[in-house]
Enzyme design. Structure first.
Site, PDB file in Angstrom:
ATOM      1  N   VAL A 230      12.334   5.298  -3.164  1.00 42.03           N
ATOM      2  CA  VAL A 230      11.333   6.583  -3.064  1.00 42.03           C
ATOM      3  C   VAL A 230      11.351   6.729  -1.740  1.00 42.03           C
ATOM      4  CG1 VAL A 230       9.279   7.012  -3.489  1.00 42.03           C
ATOM      5  CG2 VAL A 230      10.078   4.943  -4.757  1.00 42.03           C
TER       6      VAL A 230
ATOM      7  N   GLY B 195      13.106   3.022   1.567  1.00 39.51           N
ATOM      8  CA  GLY B 195      13.280   2.205  -0.061  1.00 39.51           C
ATOM      9  C   GLY B 195      14.066   3.150  -0.697  1.00 39.51           C
TER      10      GLY B 195
ATOM     11  N   LYS C  35      -0.505  -3.418 -16.101  1.00 35.51           N
ATOM     12  CA  LYS C  35       0.699  -4.015 -14.369  1.00 35.51           C
ATOM     13  C   LYS C  35       0.557  -5.730 -14.753  1.00 35.51           C
ATOM     14  CE  LYS C  35       2.412  -2.376 -11.150  1.00 35.51           C
ATOM     15  NZ  LYS C  35       3.490  -1.410 -10.987  1.00 35.51           N
TER      16      LYS C  35
ATOM     17  N   GLY D  13       8.373   3.678   5.032  1.00 34.59           N
ATOM     18  CA  GLY D  13       8.931   3.487   3.992  1.00 34.59           C
ATOM     19  C   GLY D  13      10.763   3.886   3.767  1.00 34.59           C
TER      20      GLY D  13
HETATM   21  P1  NAD Z   1      11.228  -0.523  -2.207  1.00 38.69           P
HETATM   22  O1  NAD Z   1      11.508  -1.752  -2.102  1.00 38.69           O
HETATM   23  O2  NAD Z   1      13.355  -0.161  -2.165  1.00 38.69           O
HETATM   24  O3  NAD Z   1      11.099   0.412  -0.701  1.00 38.69           O
HETATM   25  C1  NAD Z   1      10.541   0.406  -0.071  1.00 38.69           C
HETATM   26  C2  NAD Z   1      10.711   0.233   1.601  1.00 38.69           C
HETATM   27  O4  NAD Z   1       9.033  -0.404   2.652  1.00 38.69           O
HETATM   28  C3  NAD Z   1      12.053  -1.004   2.090  1.00 38.69           C
HETATM   29  O5  NAD Z   1      12.426  -0.390   2.476  1.00 38.69           O
HETATM   30  C4  NAD Z   1      10.836  -2.123   2.624  1.00 38.69           C
HETATM   31  O6  NAD Z   1      11.673  -2.341   3.855  1.00 38.69           O
HETATM   32  C5  NAD Z   1       9.477  -1.137   3.479  1.00 38.69           C
HETATM   33  N1  NAD Z   1       8.726  -1.400   4.428  1.00 38.69           N
HETATM   34  C6  NAD Z   1       7.562  -2.736   3.656  1.00 38.69           C
HETATM   35  N2  NAD Z   1       6.476  -2.815   4.444  1.00 38.69           N
HETATM   36  C7  NAD Z   1       6.888  -1.541   4.885  1.00 38.69           C
HETATM   37  C8  NAD Z   1       6.088  -1.456   6.656  1.00 38.69           C
HETATM   38  N3  NAD Z   1       4.778  -1.772   6.677  1.00 38.69           N
HETATM   39  N4  NAD Z   1       6.435  -0.327   6.613  1.00 38.69           N
HETATM   40  C9  NAD Z   1       7.171   0.471   7.212  1.00 38.69           C
HETATM   41  N5  NAD Z   1       7.614   0.397   5.643  1.00 38.69           N
HETATM   42  C10 NAD Z   1       7.895  -1.023   5.203  1.00 38.69           C
HETATM   43  O7  NAD Z   1      10.425  -0.204  -2.933  1.00 38.69           O
HETATM   44  P2  NAD Z   1      10.367   1.267  -4.102  1.00 38.69           P
HETATM   45  O8  NAD Z   1      10.532   1.594  -5.337  1.00 38.69           O
HETATM   46  O9  NAD Z   1      10.728   2.051  -2.827  1.00 38.69           O
HETATM   47  O10 NAD Z   1       8.624   1.276  -3.781  1.00 38.69           O
HETATM   48  C11 NAD Z   1       7.575   1.993  -2.013  1.00 38.69           C
HETATM   49  C12 NAD Z   1       6.898   2.429  -2.866  1.00 38.69           C
HETATM   50  O11 NAD Z   1       6.453   3.005  -4.011  1.00 38.69           O
HETATM   51  C13 NAD Z   1       6.223   1.070  -2.932  1.00 38.69           C
HETATM   52  O12 NAD Z   1       4.291   1.211  -3.069  1.00 38.69           O
HETATM   53  C14 NAD Z   1       6.178   1.378  -4.807  1.00 38.69           C
HETATM   54  O13 NAD Z   1       4.553   0.938  -5.916  1.00 38.69           O
HETATM   55  C15 NAD Z   1       5.570   2.983  -4.767  1.00 38.69           C
HETATM   56  N6  NAD Z   1       6.064   3.297  -6.392  1.00 38.69           N
HETATM   57  C16 NAD Z   1       7.394   3.058  -6.530  1.00 38.69           C
HETATM   58  C17 NAD Z   1       8.369   3.735  -7.926  1.00 38.69           C
HETATM   59  C18 NAD Z   1       9.562   3.748  -8.515  1.00 38.69           C
HETATM   60  O14 NAD Z   1      10.330   4.120  -9.203  1.00 38.69           O
HETATM   61  N7  NAD Z   1      10.119   2.679  -7.612  1.00 38.69           N
HETATM   62  C19 NAD Z   1       6.688   4.354  -8.637  1.00 38.69           C
HETATM   63  C20 NAD Z   1       5.723   4.531  -8.079  1.00 38.69           C
HETATM   64  C21 NAD Z   1       5.571   3.914  -6.969  1.00 38.69           C
END
Ligand code: NAD
Length: 355
Positions: free
Chosen positions: A187, A185, A81, A183
């Site tokens: 995912v 976003g 990472k 969240g």
């Molecule tokens: P993203 O940035 O697209 O979405 C994250 C969302 O969470 C945003 O809308 C943000 O405003 C919201 N958020 C942040 N803090 C918050 C809180 N305290 N309460 C409520 N909402 C909150 O990111 P993503 O790609 O959707 O990733 C989300 C999680 O999944 C992360 O932990 C990431 O490490 C994990 N993840 C993502 C992937 C991937 O393929 N994108 C793969 C494995 C794990």
């Protein structure tokens, strides 16, 4: 001074590289936890950390999580990472991404990077101008694997939630099952859309409440403010924002039968898995349920290395194996009385030669 390798998050990582490039302003950490199964694969996070110790902690914990995730997903990759330490309010520049690409390249393929929080597909394209050890690049054909891992991660979590609902609640469908999603976003939003199609009852929340409300209108779902989502009375709590939300206080507030979501490092401490277990809450270990994205980007990377197109059906086939892996963990947990996260960690440690 405490020796670096005595700190709690250091787990015999094979390499921890500090990267500085004053000309571009790059400060980064690249952590390789294990290359036992193959090159250390895992995304790059671009984040403002109040303290550099928090960045190191993230790099160490997330790279170990990637070792476990890749091993449990059956991928021929180890765990790595990178985190880029952003100044408050600072933006990524082409020079900074180029310098980061040079740092990845200098590791000669021991580390393969991809997107993570704060890093886009376009950023990965910029990094790929300096190194070939990059995945998660845009796909040329609609039927190809690879590209933005978010939708594949969401699909794997959707399968995992259905497996948890079947295992804990004995239901073959999520129709009418109440799922609270933290969240919305890439995912969390993707998971919500897939569950809504099956008729799940959804409560959505995000610190960006406009984003949550817009999605809720589209999916005919409810919303609650960000600080209320942990306490929503529901069947499934699905954390899809940032990590470490399941601590002693957070777990005490939960009012659900299942925790299953995509955020990395959901458990604040090792003891928190036992807390969930003691409360009778079924937990889907995060790095098992959220492996969809790494499955897609790894297959894309391996195909590119061999100069072959990558069939999306192979990704779908591997995503469909996530429920079986989770069910295996839950059954072992029930048989041994050990929390699911511990069972899963031990299975992963055996796979990476650290059993
Ligand atoms: P993203 O940035 O697209 O979405 C994250 C969302 O969470 C945003 O809308 C943000 O405003 C919201 N958020 C942040 N803090 C918050 C809180 N305290 N309460 C409520 N909402 C909150 O990111 P993503 O790609 O959707 O990733 C989300 C999680 O999944 C992360 O932990 C990431 O490490 C994990 N993840 C993502 C992937 C991937 O393929 N994108 C793969 C494995 C794990």
């Amino acid at each position: 001074m405490t020796a670096f390798w005595a700190q709690p998050d250091y787990d015999d990582h094979e390499l921890v590289q500090l990267v500085r490039d004053p000309a571009s302003g790059l400060t980064a950490i690249i952590a390789l936890h294990s290359t036992h199964l193959g090159p250390g694969a895992g995304g790059t996070r671009f984040w403002h950390y109040a303290q550099p110790e928090a960045a190191m902690r993230d790099a160490l914990r997330l790279s170990r999580g990637m070792s476990y995730k890749n091993a449990m997903a059956g991928l021929p990759m180890g765990g790595g990472k990178a985190v880029i330490l952003a100044d408050e309010g600072s933006a990524k520049s082409p020079e900074l991404l180029a310098a980061f690409g040079d740092a990845v390249n200098a590791l000669g393929g021991r580390y393969v990077t991809a997107e993570d929080v704060g890093i886009s597909e376009a950023d990965m394209v910029a990094v790929s101008q300096r190194t070939k050890y990059v995945s998660g690049l845009p796909v040329e054909e609609a039927g190809d694997a690879g590209g933005d891992p978010g939708p594949f991660t969401a699909m794997g979590i959707y399968h995992g939630i259905k497996a948890a609902v079947q295992h804990k609640l004995g239901k073959d469908s999520v129709e009418g099952v109440h799922i609270a999603i933290q969240g919305t976003g890439s995912v969390g939003g993707g998971v919500a859309k897939l569950l809504a199609k099956d008729g799940a009852k959804l409560t959505l929340s995000d610190i960006d409440m406009d984003r949550a409300r817009t999605l809720a209108t589209e999916l005919d779902a409810q919303t609650v403010e960000a600080d209320a989502i942990l306490g929503v009375s529901c069947d499934v709590f699905s954390p899809n924002a940032l990590g470490a939300i399941l601590d002693e206080d957070g777990i005490a507030r939960l009012d659900c039968a299942i925790v299953a979501g995509g955020a990395n490092n959901q458990l604040a401490r090792a003891a928190d898995g036992k807390r969930l277990h003691d409360r009778g809450i079924l937990y889907a270990p995060d790095y098992v349920i959220n492996a969809g994205g790494i499955i897609s980007v790894t297959l894309e990377y391996l195909c590119a290395q061999h100069g072959q197109p990558c069939d999306i059906n192979e990704v779908r086939k591997r995503l469909a194996q996530i429920p079986g892996r989770l069910t295996d963990i839950w059954r072992k947990s029930e048989a041994s009385g050990e929390p699911a996260d511990m069972v899963s960690d031990r299975m992963a440690q055996e796979l990476i030669g650290r059993g």
